[in-house]
Design an enzyme around this catalytic site. Structure first.
Site, short mmCIF file in Angstrom:
data_model
loop_
_atom_site.label_atom_id
_atom_site.label_comp_id
_atom_site.label_asym_id
_atom_site.label_seq_id
_atom_site.Cartn_x
_atom_site.Cartn_y
_atom_site.Cartn_z
N LYS A 52 42.45 31.31 35.69
CA LYS A 52 43.93 31.86 35.54
C LYS A 52 44.53 31.31 34.17
CE LYS A 52 44.61 33.59 40.04
NZ LYS A 52 45.26 33.38 41.39
N GLN A 96 48.89 29.19 44.83
CA GLN A 96 47.53 29.78 45.00
C GLN A 96 47.18 29.53 46.72
OE1 GLN A 96 45.02 30.96 42.76
NE2 GLN A 96 44.05 31.58 44.84
N ASP A 119 52.25 37.62 41.36
CA ASP A 119 51.19 37.92 42.35
C ASP A 119 51.57 39.01 43.14
OD1 ASP A 119 49.06 36.27 42.17
OD2 ASP A 119 49.76 34.64 43.21
#
Ligand code: NDP
Length: 293
Positions: A52, A96, A119
């Protein structure tokens, strides 16, 4: 069989994102900025976050990776999230997953400002998605929709079977495919570990989305001739054949299913690359303030 080629599509969309990021930077005097928090040393998570960050650089974003030891407390982690929520130089914030057992992922997700939740896991974004309102869409389902859009796959009226009902993949995927939109307008069946006679359900599908986490779970006998097969699964196995020391497998038995499918995503080179694109697009939208001002 035609390949739904994540490598090709993601490269093309990233070029567009790069141009838009440069325009944003020229106007605002700063780059779109993504912060990723990583807790612990899970091998898969480290790889995903590194990828990412690398992709942010590639498209001209600023990226910051904040790392915590496995032992970090929930209070400390949430305090950091609140600090970043207030930081006007940060556009997008992701934590994460998975997190260590002593940290509640729902509390962490809800602590993130929904306007920075690139997200798309915050209940406000999930609720707005369900209502077909502007929102950040979870990156993996978003990436899959972009892929279907790129290949102009006609999904309207098709029977879609999603395997797996997680909050981050299966469940939002089922909502997106059922929405009155294009791609969308499918008749969706959402299946899970308690589904009775799952192979029979899958066999009826025009579109199969496999998001289970079990290598080669979807076999040829479960797939109708001409079906569109989207493989979300990432199953890592150690291997002496690769430089990295591991090999990735999907949830679909690609070799045998590909012969029956009209379109299929490979693993690697499919949905994983599109997930990054979903995240980058959300971060750009967050910076531009086009979804929430
Ligand atoms: P979860 O473990 O959160 O969810 C798995 C789902 O699969 C659950 O709903 C579970 O059912 C269902 N399931 C498990 N076993 C069976 C079975 N035998 N029959 C039917 N359903 C079953 O996983 P995620 O959704 O987070 O991830 C799924 C896969 O996708 C993983 O391999 C993950 O690594 C990968 N992934 C890939 C991404 C990408 O970018 N390509 C991004 C995110 C995930 P139940 O709810 O009943 O337990």
């Amino acid at each position: 069989m035609n390949l739904l080629d994540g490598k090709l599509v993601s490269a093309k969309i990233k070029e567009d994102i790069k141009l838009e990021a440069a325009e944003f930077a020229a106007k605002s005097g700063r780059k779109p900025h993504l912060v990723a928090i990583l807790v612990g040393n899970d091998g898969g998570s480290e790889t995903y976050v590194a990828s990412k960050m690398r992709n942010c650089e590639l498209v001209g974003f600023e990226s910051t990776n904040i790392r915590y030891d496995e032992s970090v407390s929930e209070i400390e982690l949430i305090a950091k999230i609140k600090e970043i929520n207030e930081d006007a130089t940060v556009d997008g914030l992701i934590v994460q997953l998975p997190l260590p057992k002593h940290i509640d992922p729902d509390k962490v997700t809800e602590a993130i400002d929904y306007k920075k939740d690139v997200d798309g896991f915050h209940p406000i974004n999930l609720g707005r998605m369900q209502r077909n309102l502007p929102c950040f869409i979870p990156a993996t389902p978003y990436g899959i929709m972009l892929m279907l859009e790129h290949y102009k796959i006609d999904t309207a009226g098709k029977k879609a079977v999603v395997i797996g009902r997680s909050n981050i993949v299966g469940s939002p995927m089922s909502i997106l495919l059922a929405r009155n939109s294009n791609p969308g307008n499918c008749t969706v069946t959402l299946t899970h570990s308690r589904t009775e006679n799952l192979p029979a359900e899958v066999l009826e599908a025009d579109i199969i989305v496999a998001a289970i986490g079990k290598k080669n779970f979807v076999t040829e006998d479960m797939v109708k001739e001409g079906a569109i097969v989207i493989d979300v699964g990432i199953n890592r196995e150690t291997s002496t054949e690769t430089k990295s020391g591991f090999k990735l497998y999907g949830d679909v038995d690609f070799e045998n299913v590909a012969a029956k499918a009209s379109w299929i995503t490979p693993v690697p080179g499919g949905v994983g690359l599109m997930t990054i694109v979903g995240l980058l697009k959300n971060t750009l939208e967050a910076a531009k303030g086009t979804i929430y001002s």
